[in-house]
Design a protein around this motif. Structure first.
Motif, PDB file in Angstrom:
ATOM      1  N   GLY A  42       0.790  -1.218   0.000  1.00 48.91           N
ATOM      2  CA  GLY A  42       0.000   0.000   0.000  1.00 48.91           C
ATOM      3  C   GLY A  42       0.827   1.275   0.000  1.00 48.91           C
ATOM      4  O   GLY A  42       0.386   2.313  -0.499  1.00 48.91           O
ATOM      5  N   ASP A  43       2.053   1.220   0.562  1.00 52.38           N
ATOM      6  CA  ASP A  43       2.889   2.422   0.609  1.00 52.38           C
ATOM      7  C   ASP A  43       3.731   2.606  -0.644  1.00 52.38           C
ATOM      8  O   ASP A  43       4.599   3.483  -0.700  1.00 52.38           O
ATOM      9  CB  ASP A  43       3.793   2.390   1.847  1.00 52.38           C
ATOM     10  CG  ASP A  43       4.718   1.175   1.856  1.00 52.38           C
ATOM     11  OD1 ASP A  43       4.698   0.397   0.873  1.00 52.38           O
ATOM     12  OD2 ASP A  43       5.457   0.998   2.845  1.00 52.38           O
ATOM     13  N   GLY A  44       3.497   1.773  -1.656  1.00 56.58           N
ATOM     14  CA  GLY A  44       4.226   1.915  -2.910  1.00 56.58           C
ATOM     15  C   GLY A  44       5.497   1.101  -2.999  1.00 56.58           C
ATOM     16  O   GLY A  44       6.114   1.015  -4.059  1.00 56.58           O
ATOM     17  N   THR A  45       5.901   0.479  -1.894  1.00 61.12           N
ATOM     18  CA  THR A  45       7.088  -0.378  -1.929  1.00 61.12           C
ATOM     19  C   THR A  45       6.689  -1.780  -2.372  1.00 61.12           C
ATOM     20  O   THR A  45       5.497  -2.105  -2.456  1.00 61.12           O
ATOM     21  CB  THR A  45       7.757  -0.438  -0.552  1.00 61.12           C
ATOM     22  OG1 THR A  45       6.821  -0.983   0.395  1.00 61.12           O
ATOM     23  CG2 THR A  45       8.189   0.960  -0.103  1.00 61.12           C
ATOM     24  N   TYR A  46       7.706  -2.602  -2.610  1.00 56.31           N
ATOM     25  CA  TYR A  46       7.447  -3.953  -3.107  1.00 56.31           C
ATOM     26  C   TYR A  46       7.947  -4.996  -2.114  1.00 56.31           C
ATOM     27  O   TYR A  46       8.966  -4.800  -1.445  1.00 56.31           O
ATOM     28  CB  TYR A  46       8.139  -4.166  -4.456  1.00 56.31           C
ATOM     29  CG  TYR A  46       7.606  -3.275  -5.543  1.00 56.31           C
ATOM     30  CD1 TYR A  46       6.540  -3.679  -6.333  1.00 56.31           C
ATOM     31  CD2 TYR A  46       8.158  -2.014  -5.760  1.00 56.31           C
ATOM     32  CE1 TYR A  46       6.043  -2.863  -7.324  1.00 56.31           C
ATOM     33  CE2 TYR A  46       7.665  -1.186  -6.752  1.00 56.31           C
ATOM     34  CZ  TYR A  46       6.606  -1.612  -7.532  1.00 56.31           C
ATOM     35  OH  TYR A  46       6.108  -0.798  -8.519  1.00 56.31           O
ATOM     36  N   LYS A  47       7.209  -6.074  -2.064  1.00 57.86           N
ATOM     37  CA  LYS A  47       7.602  -7.202  -1.221  1.00 57.86           C
ATOM     38  C   LYS A  47       7.862  -8.410  -2.099  1.00 57.86           C
ATOM     39  O   LYS A  47       7.011  -8.792  -2.901  1.00 57.86           O
ATOM     40  CB  LYS A  47       6.494  -7.523  -0.216  1.00 57.86           C
ATOM     41  CG  LYS A  47       6.819  -8.728   0.669  1.00 57.86           C
ATOM     42  CD  LYS A  47       5.704  -9.051   1.644  1.00 57.86           C
ATOM     43  CE  LYS A  47       4.522  -9.692   0.978  1.00 57.86           C
ATOM     44  NZ  LYS A  47       3.514 -10.195   1.935  1.00 57.86           N
ATOM     45  N   VAL A  48       9.044  -8.991  -1.947  1.00 59.50           N
ATOM     46  CA  VAL A  48       9.354 -10.219  -2.674  1.00 59.50           C
ATOM     47  C   VAL A  48       8.807 -11.394  -1.884  1.00 59.50           C
ATOM     48  O   VAL A  48       9.158 -11.602  -0.729  1.00 59.50           O
ATOM     49  CB  VAL A  48      10.872 -10.375  -2.875  1.00 59.50           C
ATOM     50  CG1 VAL A  48      11.171 -11.717  -3.550  1.00 59.50           C
ATOM     51  CG2 VAL A  48      11.418  -9.231  -3.715  1.00 59.50           C
TER      52      VAL A  48
END
Length: 673
Positions: A42-48
């Motif tokens: 949701g904050d624009g970052t990515y999770k692998v």
């Protein structure tokens, strides 16, 4: 970029690797830390979620259902264990198919590739061969392919051909085109297999049993809701929620006699007090077992199993009467039924697909029956009970949208339910695979196996609509192997081929077949219909029309105005030009539709009512009678005659019914040999 990543990301980064900490350009084989599955937060970052070197590639978060590919050996693929060198080949090959600049594929396609590829590599491992050395052993290569089923072997050949074509990028290959060609010659020729059509007798039986099961639950819904509230209070009082927060391994079941402080007594007595024991026993207790014994072993867990069976059977009913595929059914939620008022048919019912990432045609509509509204409602009641338990007892993650409009096929999140392990720490919207063949596991007493046994008439009927029917799998004397994909084709064929007459025992189906034709074929409703369902339906319409055209010269079709008139009606037919007949059906150069009386060649609207009213058909110059329809006409005549009872003689209704009986009798006398 992979579909699973695209579905989770609103914008594709200009550098798709910058965010994940991998600086190298895309080269194969991929490094072990390369991201395979990623989601945008949701904050624009990515999770692998999964990297190339992981033992499991987990697509669950992007697919909205449990979906994993097990790269390394595990208990889930113990039948197809690989040597470590072949594990690496498996990993490298799948990484290429998934992330290279070849044609984009979906996760389901990747899974479809992975299964036969692993089988092939397992056969190599059994023989102590590294797959990249197989080209040195052509005889063993042939033996391996002979040991794999024909369909899987064909898939593997295609995959290995692609690996060879891209060997410079990959750095390896397994077999060259010449070797693959020689092997393909040894494999049996693969004929296109149509989806099997379920014979009417078997279709009617399973549809009636599904309906009976659902009606039994509807009649007892109040008791089950009251029992659920009672059980929630019991588990609330025994401190289950607090125990789960502090020690998830602690056994706090109030129905386990070893828990003397919390034990509330035998569950069978509680079940009888709420008067639900008989319906559960009818469907869930297999012959040779007893309700009391099962309750003594697992307490109220049998109630969870029964409620899961209700959702399972409910979705099977919806599949029968909508044509929705498994993934489409799993997307259905509480608010999935919408209606449209029609001047000819009254209320038309639609199922509206959800917005899961696996459903491409989002919020599309499928025509269904009025009873489907009841089915969706009772399934939603079960989901609401389960969501409330998940929220109160910390069993699963419930978001606001799911709480308001829960999915219909939900795990048993109640404290006495079967949901356990990792599922309790994941969103409650995640679903399992829906398979018709699993019915004995869900509902042991759903069908009588003997009734499902294929008779000679069943086989011939199925063969008529499925020329490629597998004579071994569907052999006479064996139970019909029900499968989800069969329901869609059977629904379409029945609606197209038989009009209102083919469903001998289901009024809902009779009415729906008319509506399906009206909605899908004529597209009169301004709704966003499922594109694939409409396309499949229309293909069936055109194929059926072309098939009817080829049969017109048969003696069973007769004209009241003689042979010469029949010849003029069917002069457009050239039975040697099947393609031209199909194209003519598509472009509308001719029209053929079935009626109770026979066939109608009239283009456009029929002022007499078309297939549902046949009083004018025998005298119509734009139709032919069908001698094989005589039993159906007799049934209609008997039905009209029954309506005369209680009607005042001399009334307009009485006269109208008498006229219909007279005309029907005339038609029967003409058609009957």
């Amino acid at each position: 970029m992979p579909v699973s990543m695209i579905n989770a990301i609103s914008e594709t980064p200009s550098d798709p690797y910058a965010w994940c900490g991998v600086d190298d350009a895309l080269k194969f084989p991929l490094p072990s830390d390369y991201p395979i599955v990623s989601v945008r937060l949701g904050d624009g970052t990515y999770k692998v979620v999964s990297r190339n070197g992981d033992d499991i590639w987990d697509f669950t978060e992007t697919e909205a259902k449990i979906c994993r590919i097990y790269i390394q050996n595990s208990k889930w693929n113990k039948k197809n264990r690989l040597s470590q060198k072949n594990v690496q080949i498996f990993r490298d090959a799948l990484g290429y198919f998934w992330l290279s600049d070849r044609q984009q594929i979906t996760v389901s396609t990747l899974v479809h590739m992975a299964k036969p590829l692993r089988v092939f590599l397992a056969e190599c491992s059994k023989r102590g061969i590294v797959a990249t050395d197989l080209f040195q052993y052509p005889k063993i290569a042939s033996e391996i392919f002979e040991s794999i089923t024909g369909k899987q072997a064909q898939i593997v050949i295609r995959l290995l051909a692609e690996l060879f074509a891209n060997r410079e990028n990959l750095g390896f290959f397994i077999l060259n085109p010449q070797a693959l060609y020689e092997i393909s010659k040894l494999l049996p020729g693969k004929e296109f297999e149509q989806t099997p059509y379920i014979p009417v007798r078997i279709w009617n039986y399973q549809a009636l049993r599904l309906t009976e099961f659902i009606n039994d639950f509807i009649a007892a819904l109040g008791q089950f809701q009251a029992l659920n509230d009672h059980l929630v209070e019991i588990y609330r009082n025994c401190g289950y929620a607090d125990a789960r927060k502090s020690d998830r391994s602690r056994n706090v079941s109030p129905f386990n006699q070893s828990n003397k402080e919390q034990y509330v007594g035998p569950f069978a007595e509680i079940a009888r007090a709420f008067d639900i024991d008989k319906v559960v026993e009818k469907w869930m207790v297999a012959p040779g077992r007893s309700f009391d014994t099962i309750c003594g072993q697992s307490g109220p867990r049998i109630i969870s199993s029964y409620l899961t069976a209700v959702t399972y059977v409910g979705l099977l009913y919806l599949a029968n009467f909508s044509g929705m595929r498994s993934d489409e059914l799993l997307s259905l939620a509480k608010n999935s039924v919408i209606t449209e008022e029609d001047k000819d048919f009254g209320t038309i019912y639609f199922l509206q697909g959800g917005t899961t990432k696996t459903v491409v045609d989002k919020e599309a509509l499928w025509v269904t029956t009025s009873f489907s509204e009841k089915v969706v409602d009772v399934l939603a009641q079960i989901s609401l009970m389960r969501i409330a338990c998940a929220a109160e007892f910390g069993r699963g993650i419930v978001d606001d949208d799911e709480a308001l409009n829960p999915h219909l096929f939900m795990r048993a999140y109640e404290p006495w339910g079967l949901a356990r392990g990792q599922a309790l720490n994941m969103p409650v919207s995640l679903t399992k695979v829906l398979r018709y063949g699993a019915w004995p596991t869900y509902v042991p007493n759903l069908f009588d196996i003997e009734t499902l046994v294929i008779t000679k008439d069943d086989f011939l009927e199925a063969k008529k609509y499925t020329p490629t029917l597998n004579p071994v799998k569907f052999s006479i004397g064996n139970p019909w192997p029900l499968a989800m994909h069969q329901l869609r084709r059977t629904l379409i064929v029945n609606a197209v081929e038989g009009g209102v007459s083919i469903f001998s025992t289901q009024y809902q189906a009779k009415h729906q077949s008319l509506i399906m034709t009206q909605v899908y074929a004529r597209n009169h409703v301004g709704k966003r219909l499922s594109k694939q369902m409409k396309a499949d339906f229309m293909d069936a319409v055109y194929a059926s029309t072309a098939g009817l055209a080829k049969e017109l010269s048969e003696d069973k079709y007769v004209s009241k105005y003689g042979r010469a008139h029949k010849a003029r009606l069917i002069e457009f037919v050239d039975v040697t030009q099947s393609k031209a007949l199909f194209e003519g059906a598509v472009n509308g150069s001719y029209s053929i539709r079935q009626t109770f009386y026979g066939l109608c060649f009239k283009k456009g609207h029929c002022p007499s009512g078309g297939i549902s009213f046949v009083a004018d058909c025998p005298s119509c110059a734009e139709g032919l009678g069908d001698k094989t329809k005589t039993p159906a006409l007799k049934a209609v005549r008997a039905q009209v005659a029954s309506q005369l009872q209680g009607v005042a003689p001399g009334s307009k209704l009485y006269e109208s019914l008498n006229v219909q009986i007279t005309i029907l009798s005339s038609a029967i006398n003409f058609l009957e040999p």
